[in-house]
Every structure is written in structure tokens, then in C-alpha cells.
Write a protein that holds these residues in place. Structure first.
Motif, short mmCIF file in Angstrom:
data_model
loop_
_atom_site.label_atom_id
_atom_site.label_comp_id
_atom_site.label_asym_id
_atom_site.label_seq_id
_atom_site.Cartn_x
_atom_site.Cartn_y
_atom_site.Cartn_z
N ALA A 33 30.52 32.00 -6.42
CA ALA A 33 29.17 31.69 -6.88
C ALA A 33 28.67 30.37 -6.30
CB ALA A 33 29.13 31.65 -8.41
N ALA A 34 29.55 29.39 -6.19
CA ALA A 34 29.16 28.10 -5.61
C ALA A 34 28.84 28.25 -4.13
CB ALA A 34 30.27 27.08 -5.82
N ARG A 35 29.62 29.03 -3.41
CA ARG A 35 29.40 29.22 -1.98
C ARG A 35 28.10 29.96 -1.67
NH1 ARG A 35 34.81 29.37 -2.60
NH2 ARG A 35 36.04 28.15 -1.16
N GLU A 36 27.60 30.74 -2.62
CA GLU A 36 26.36 31.50 -2.42
C GLU A 36 25.12 30.62 -2.36
OE1 GLU A 36 26.29 34.17 -5.74
OE2 GLU A 36 27.69 35.57 -4.83
N VAL A 37 25.22 29.40 -2.82
CA VAL A 37 24.06 28.51 -2.92
C VAL A 37 23.76 27.87 -1.56
CG1 VAL A 37 23.16 26.41 -4.01
CG2 VAL A 37 24.47 28.06 -5.36
N SER A 38 22.50 27.95 -1.16
CA SER A 38 22.06 27.34 0.08
C SER A 38 22.25 25.83 0.00
CB SER A 38 20.58 27.68 0.30
OG SER A 38 20.13 27.07 1.48
N GLY A 39 22.81 25.25 1.04
CA GLY A 39 23.06 23.81 1.07
C GLY A 39 24.51 23.46 0.82
N VAL A 40 25.30 24.43 0.32
CA VAL A 40 26.74 24.20 0.14
C VAL A 40 27.41 24.54 1.46
CG1 VAL A 40 28.84 24.93 -1.05
CG2 VAL A 40 26.71 24.65 -2.33
#
Length: 143
Positions: A33-40
Motif C-alpha cells: 500500500a505504501a509503494r502504491e503512493v506516487s512520490g514513494v
């Protein structure tokens, strides 16, 4: 961030059985879920990513570990607390990325694992600069 190999049990009273969710399941859900966020850019510190990258090159070693790198969880029967260490891309507001990560992780864990997320602590350990080479530190040592 410690890795807890424990298993938590839960189930509605009067149900015909018990559902068990291992801590590693919540860890993987949170990491994805964290990796799905743009900018990570990545999860985990630079040193942890370098070790993981070398480990993943060895057949059979480190399988699934990259999904949990930079993620620590504490999971109870009803609740979960999550710690994340992330690297963000340069130029994107860090507070916006952290807020989006927090929301996405809470949503995913609560929806998929059925645990109330009481907190998501985020450590921004690095910023990925546009001119940084991903393999720079690893390949200079061994050629």
C-alpha cells in the motif's frame, strides 16, 4: 523496526471457526500500500535496500523480503500499529506523500486484514535526487 513472526487470532463470537492472520501478512499489505503512493521511491534505508538488492540476486535468497523491507508492525486481535521507513522522490512535498501513504496503508490494512489501524508512524530516511544512480554504491565496491 522489528520483524514480528507472531500469529494473531481473531474471529467473531459464535462463528464456525477462527481466522488467523500472521504479522507478515499485515506487513506485506502495508508495504504494498505504501509503494502504491506516487512520490514513494522505495521503502527502507539505503543500506537495507543495498543489502536486499544483493540478496535478491542470489537464487532462492530473500524471496518476499523486499515486500517487507522498511515495514514494522504490531498486530493484535483487533488492532494494528505500523512503522514505515520510506525514501521519497525529490520535488514532491514530503508531508503530502506521508499523508497519502498513511491514508492508503490504513485503508488497505483495515479492508484486507480487518484490523483497526491505531497509528502509522513514518520515517522519511532519504530523498531520491534525480541525478542519483540507484546502483552507484553497490557496483563501485565490487567490479
Amino acid at each position: 523496526m522489528t520483524e514480528n513472526a507472531g500469529v494473531r487470532r481473531g474471529g467473531a463470537s459464535g462463528s464456525r471457526g477462527r481466522t488467523t492472520i500472521a504479522d507478515v501478512v499485515v506487513t506485506k499489505i502495508a508495504g504494498m500500500a505504501a509503494r502504491e503512493v506516487s512520490g514513494v521511491h522505495a521503502l527502507g534505508s539505503g543500506a537495507a535496500r543495498a543489502r536486499g538488492s544483493m540478496r535478491e540476486r542470489v537464487p532462492g535468497a530473500g524471496s518476499g523480503r523486499s515486500a517487507t523491507r522498511g515495514v514494522g508492525v504490531e498486530v493484535g486481535e483487533l488492532q494494528a500499529a505500523i512503522d514505515l521507513e520510506i525514501v521519497v522522490d525529490y520535488g514532491i512535498p514530503i508531508t503530502d506523500v506521508a499523508g497519502a501513504v498513511r491514508e492508503n496503508v490504513i485503508s488497505a490494512v483495515e479492508r484486507m486484514a480487518g484490523r483497526e489501524v491505531v497509528e502509522v508512524n513514518i520515517l522519511i530516511s532519504d530523498v531520491k535526487l534525480p541525478d542519483e544512480d540507484e546502483e552507484e554504491g553497490e557496483d563501485q565496491r565490487v567490479q
